[in-house]
Design an enzyme around this catalytic site. Structure first.
Site, mmCIF file in Angstrom:
data_model
loop_
_atom_site.group_PDB
_atom_site.id
_atom_site.type_symbol
_atom_site.label_atom_id
_atom_site.label_comp_id
_atom_site.label_asym_id
_atom_site.label_seq_id
_atom_site.Cartn_x
_atom_site.Cartn_y
_atom_site.Cartn_z
ATOM 1 N N SER A 38 0.822 -1.115 -0.030
ATOM 2 C CA SER A 38 -0.177 -0.010 -0.212
ATOM 3 C C SER A 38 0.780 1.280 -0.155
ATOM 4 O O SER A 38 0.561 2.356 -0.419
ATOM 5 C CB SER A 38 -1.061 0.117 1.332
ATOM 6 O OG SER A 38 -0.246 -0.130 2.496
ATOM 7 N N ASP A 328 -3.597 7.987 7.724
ATOM 8 C CA ASP A 328 -4.209 7.058 8.629
ATOM 9 C C ASP A 328 -3.244 6.194 9.221
ATOM 10 O O ASP A 328 -2.206 6.501 9.599
ATOM 11 C CB ASP A 328 -5.057 6.233 7.387
ATOM 12 C CG ASP A 328 -4.411 5.111 6.721
ATOM 13 O OD1 ASP A 328 -2.999 4.935 6.977
ATOM 14 O OD2 ASP A 328 -4.787 4.793 5.682
ATOM 15 N N HIS A 331 -0.379 4.845 6.974
ATOM 16 C CA HIS A 331 0.135 5.398 6.046
ATOM 17 C C HIS A 331 0.518 6.788 6.219
ATOM 18 O O HIS A 331 -0.251 7.549 7.044
ATOM 19 C CB HIS A 331 -0.599 5.367 4.818
ATOM 20 C CG HIS A 331 -1.019 3.878 4.609
ATOM 21 N ND1 HIS A 331 -2.363 3.569 4.798
ATOM 22 C CD2 HIS A 331 -0.544 2.824 3.758
ATOM 23 C CE1 HIS A 331 -2.399 2.258 4.799
ATOM 24 N NE2 HIS A 331 -1.183 1.908 3.757
#
Length: 353
Positions: A38, A328, A331
């Site tokens: 991600s 978040d 990240h």
């Protein structure tokens, strides 16, 4: 006197323009090709049936057009900034995004999938694209590139392209320390060695497919991610030190792997891109980098926030992401990604410029 000043100024401008032209002509990286999770997924997960997506607001709110793209950020991600630093485009598109075609991918593409890792078992946790499948997409991409550029030019493009790998965090936080399978079979050091073996084989696969420039990404201080700090109640919500120790140990093994690959593979240049120190410095001294908050995320409730806890109706989402180190619970914000990317370009990737 004024005319002389103008003349000298004009000469300086011409000299600078000449140096820029020379620098650009000497740049030897025509494309950046990305594999990973991600941290470098630009929207591949949007095209597969998984909950590990970020294709909804407020994700992407500071991206061009203020739209969610599938990047796990309020804006751009590290590889976008690295691409720009190499004089290429300012964003690297996701291979599975139907909005793009081979002409877009010729100068940069990401096969990354949020939630994946080196270990196939890691990708199964959230039903995302395993690393071996990313490699299959890469082979498919090479065929398309040959059709688009011609065989010889495509071969040269691949050999000169920078191949970047960024994964490993999910193997520990979403798999080893969460699911019973691997932890019952390996102790943590054995599991690190297992992952390093996969990384080694993957780089060799890239080499056999023509890659000669590779960046092997290290782990961040994963014990300092907001989710880990939130659950560290007895540690007063500080970083979980044992996770940071594991990250350091694993990074040490990856660095040794980098050295051995450079000796073993003829004509290759593998570098170790380590985000650990710059991110830890930011977390420990946020104000030195212009941040106000490092312990919790901009889009944060303290719950598992890889996806649905970060949404349009979340009253906890901050108004200015530039004040936060993390977007978040997993990240970094766009600002943090930019700082780390500049560090990596200067300390690891500059050899390719």
């Amino acid at each position: 006197m004024a005319k002389a000043y103008i003349l000298i100024s004009s000469m300086w401008i011409l000299a600078i323009q000449f140096l820029i032209m020379v620098y650009k002509s000497d740049a030897k990286v025509p494309a950046i090709i990305v594999f990973g999770d991600s941290t470098v997924d630009a929207g591949n997960n949007n095209q597969i049936p998984t909950i590990a997506r970020s294709n909804f607001v407020p994700y992407g709110r500071d991206f061009t057009g203020g739209r969610p793209t599938g990047r796990f950020s309020n804006g751009r991600i590290p590889t976008d900034f690295i691409s720009e630093a190499f004089g290429l485009k300012s964003t690297i598109p996701a291979y599975l995004d139907p909005a793009y075609k081979i002409s877009d991918f010729a100068s940069g593409v990401t096969f990354a999938s949020a939630g994946t890792g080196y270990d196939n078992a890691t990708s199964s946790v959230l039903d995302v694209i395993p690393l071996w499948k990313e490699l299959e997409y890469y082979k498919e991409y090479q065929k398309k590139l040959k059709t688009y550029l011609g065989e010889q030019q495509a071969k040269e493009r691949i050999s000169e392209a920078l191949h970047m790998m960024s994964l490993g965090t999910n193997d520990f936080l979403e798999n080893y320390y969460t699911m019973p399978g691997r932890s019952s079979r390996y102790n943590v050091e054995q599991y690190q060695d297992f992952l390093v073996g996969i990384a080694k084989n993957f780089v060799k696969e890239l080499y056999n497919l023509g890659a000669r420039k590779v960046s092997l990404g290290g782990l961040p201080p994963m014990g300092c991610l907001p989710l880990e700090r939130t659950t560290n109640i007895f540690g007063r919500n500080d970083c979980v030190e044992r996770y940071n120790v594991v990250a350091l140990q694993f990074n040490g093994k990856l660095e040794k792997l980098t050295a051995s690959l450079n000796q073993e593979l003829s004509g290759v240049k593998v570098v170790f891109s380590n985000p650990y120190d710059p991110l830890l410095n930011i977390v420990r001294q946020p104000s030195s980098f212009g941040f106000e908050v490092a312990s919790v995320a901009c889009c944060a409730t303290g719950m598992f926030e890889m996806g649905y806890a970060c949404n349009r109706n979340n009253m906890f989402t901050c108004t200015d992401a530039n004040k936060y180190v993390f977007w978040d619970s997993f990240h970094p914000t766009e600002k943090t990604s930019h700082i780390i990317s500049e560090y990596l370009v200067k300390h690891a990737l500059a050899v390719f410029l």
